[in-house]
Design a protein around this motif. Structure first.
Motif, short mmCIF file in Angstrom:
data_model
loop_
_atom_site.label_atom_id
_atom_site.label_comp_id
_atom_site.label_asym_id
_atom_site.label_seq_id
_atom_site.Cartn_x
_atom_site.Cartn_y
_atom_site.Cartn_z
N TRP A 11 9.75 1.66 8.72
CA TRP A 11 9.77 1.03 7.59
C TRP A 11 7.92 0.90 6.76
N ASN A 12 8.46 0.41 5.37
CA ASN A 12 7.54 0.27 4.92
C ASN A 12 5.98 -0.99 5.22
N ASP A 13 5.10 -1.41 5.49
CA ASP A 13 3.89 -1.55 5.86
C ASP A 13 4.12 -3.14 4.77
N LEU A 14 4.00 -2.83 3.26
CA LEU A 14 4.07 -3.87 2.51
C LEU A 14 5.34 -4.87 3.10
N GLU A 15 6.55 -4.08 2.65
CA GLU A 15 7.86 -4.49 2.69
C GLU A 15 7.92 -5.80 4.22
N LEU A 16 8.10 -4.91 5.32
CA LEU A 16 7.61 -5.62 6.00
C LEU A 16 6.63 -6.78 6.57
N HIS A 17 5.87 -6.97 5.51
CA HIS A 17 4.76 -8.14 6.04
C HIS A 17 4.76 -8.97 5.40
N ASN A 18 5.74 -9.04 4.09
CA ASN A 18 6.31 -10.20 3.14
C ASN A 18 7.55 -10.60 3.98
N SER A 19 8.25 -9.76 4.97
CA SER A 19 9.89 -10.10 5.11
C SER A 19 9.09 -10.81 6.65
N ILE A 20 8.00 -10.80 6.87
CA ILE A 20 7.83 -11.46 8.59
C ILE A 20 7.06 -13.21 7.42
N LYS A 21 6.11 -12.53 6.71
CA LYS A 21 4.96 -14.11 6.10
C LYS A 21 7.07 -14.71 5.11
N ASN A 22 7.10 -14.52 4.98
CA ASN A 22 8.58 -15.12 4.06
C ASN A 22 9.60 -15.94 6.08
N ALA A 23 9.69 -14.60 6.26
CA ALA A 23 10.38 -15.62 7.28
C ALA A 23 9.40 -16.34 8.16
N HIS A 24 8.65 -16.49 8.29
CA HIS A 24 6.98 -17.14 9.33
C HIS A 24 7.37 -18.77 8.22
N ASP A 25 7.71 -18.81 7.00
CA ASP A 25 7.50 -19.86 6.04
C ASP A 25 9.01 -20.70 6.29
N ALA A 26 10.29 -19.71 6.34
CA ALA A 26 11.60 -20.59 6.81
C ALA A 26 11.17 -20.95 8.23
N TYR A 27 10.90 -20.22 8.74
CA TYR A 27 10.89 -20.95 10.50
C TYR A 27 9.84 -22.24 9.93
N ARG A 28 8.70 -22.39 9.31
CA ARG A 28 7.93 -23.53 9.63
C ARG A 28 8.83 -24.34 8.55
N SER A 29 9.65 -24.51 7.48
CA SER A 29 10.13 -24.93 6.62
C SER A 29 11.69 -25.83 7.18
#
Length: 359
Positions: free
Chosen positions: A108-126
């Motif tokens: 994995w690319n750290d930045l790509e994975l970090h952004n994916s986790i952040k977006n996934a958490h936003d989806a979770y909160r929504s």
């Protein structure tokens, strides 16, 4: 108020990957790791995980298989798949069925994975926020419905008294002693009583509780006709009920359905018609009750047929509340019934209803 770190679970059978992941992201997230699907399940059972990352190629259970297995028991955590090889069919199937939110190739690319986790958490909160909003709306709606029911119920008591007084005036021969005032009072009271009854029907029908009991259609139809035809003796009823089979259903909703349709068939007759007829045919079998209610009344314009079941819809000839047929459709939806309508301005209207037999 500072929000607690995002809880991330990473599942991988390669220990080096677990160590590398934790080293890369431990400052940004609250990291939990597991070296198998079984260990990951234990973590999920004990902690409120928000984002799950799983490797696809694991012994015994693949990442996609693991995500599918927890869809029902743990639907909230957002799922990300890590894959080091191309498995298009498995990925497409998982994405299409909502089993994964995103997939990332290894290494994995750290930045790509970090952004994916952040977006996934936003989806979770929504998802969680939407659920909470729905609960709040349901609570508010329930409170409003109970308030409307209470007010409607309280209004009926003095209204029934007014109608009773009008009936006493009729009995004493004083109905026409004050011009049209008593007739006006009776008309307004009857209309208000009609609206209140429809409101109470709407409230009771909205409740999810079903009352399954044995239905005697012949007895029920005769009761409804006696109730609604007392003020209109000109209508002839042709009744054909064939019920050799026991029928189990929601007695309240079936009474509401038949009551609204029969009362409409009586109410919307042509004043000029000397032979007002309503045909009621019911055929009961072990699967359903097939009901036909046909009148030779005013009829419905073709362009209105698709609208008559919508709330508060009233055609030019409709003097009702615009709730009757809407309540009929809602009641049928609650008991998995179906309704269709055909109409002709020259010949009247026919409703066909199918109600499942719960025996």
């Amino acid at each position: 108020m500072t929000r607690s770190p995002v809880k991330v679970l990473y599942i991988d059978d390669e220990e080096n990957n677990l160590i590398a992941f934790k080293a890369s992201f431990r400052r940004q997230y609250e990291i939990y790791t597991a070296n198998s699907a079984a260990e990951g399940l234990k973590v999920l059972e004990n902690l409120p995980i928000e984002v799950i990352i799983a490797d696809q190629k694991m012994p015994q259970t693949t990442g996609v298989e693991f995500f599918k297995s927890i869809t029902t028991t743990f639907p909230d955590p957002v799922r990300i798949l890590l894959t080091g090889y191309t498995d298009i069919s498995a990925l497409a199937d998982a994405i299409n069925h909502g089993d994964i939110y995103r997939y990332i190739t290894k290494p994995w690319n750290d930045l790509e994975l970090h952004n994916s986790i952040k977006n996934a958490h936003d989806a979770y909160r929504s998802k969680i926020d939407l659920r909470n909003k729905i609960k709040e709306l349901e609570k508010t709606n329930d409170e409003l419905n109970r308030f409307i029911y209470s007010i409607s119920h309280e209004l009926r008591a003095p209204l029934v008294s007014v109608i009773g007084i009008v009936n006493l005036v009729k009995m004493e021969g004083l109905y026409h002693s004050s011009g049209e005032y008593w007739e006006l009072i009776e008309s307004c009271s009857s209309k208000l009583d009609y609206y209140i009854q429809k409101t109470l029907q709407y409230y009771k029908n909205n409740k999810n509780v079903t009352d399954k009991s044995e239905i005697d259609f012949k007895h029920l139809v005769n009761e409804i006709i006696e109730l609604y035809a007392y003020s209109n003796k000109d209508t002839t009823f042709n009744i054909n009920i064939n019920q050799a089979q026991k029928f189990i259903g929601d007695s309240f909703r079936i009474e509401v359905i038949l009551g609204n349709l029969i009362s409409n068939a009586i109410k919307y007759q042509k004043t000029s018609n000397k032979e007002k007829t309503v045909e009621i045919s019911i055929e009961v079998n072990k699967f359903s009750a097939e009901i036909l209610i046909k009148d030779n009344g005013l009829g419905i314009l073709n362009e209105h047929l698709e609208k008559i079941f919508t709330q508060f819809f009233k055609s030019k000839n409709n003097q009702g509340s615009g709730l009757g047929l809407f309540i009929v459709k809602e009641a049928l939806n609650k008991i998995n019934g179906k309704i269709s309508v055909s109409s002709d301005l020259d010949y009247g209207t026919t409703f066909k209803i199918t109600i499942p037999n719960a025996t």
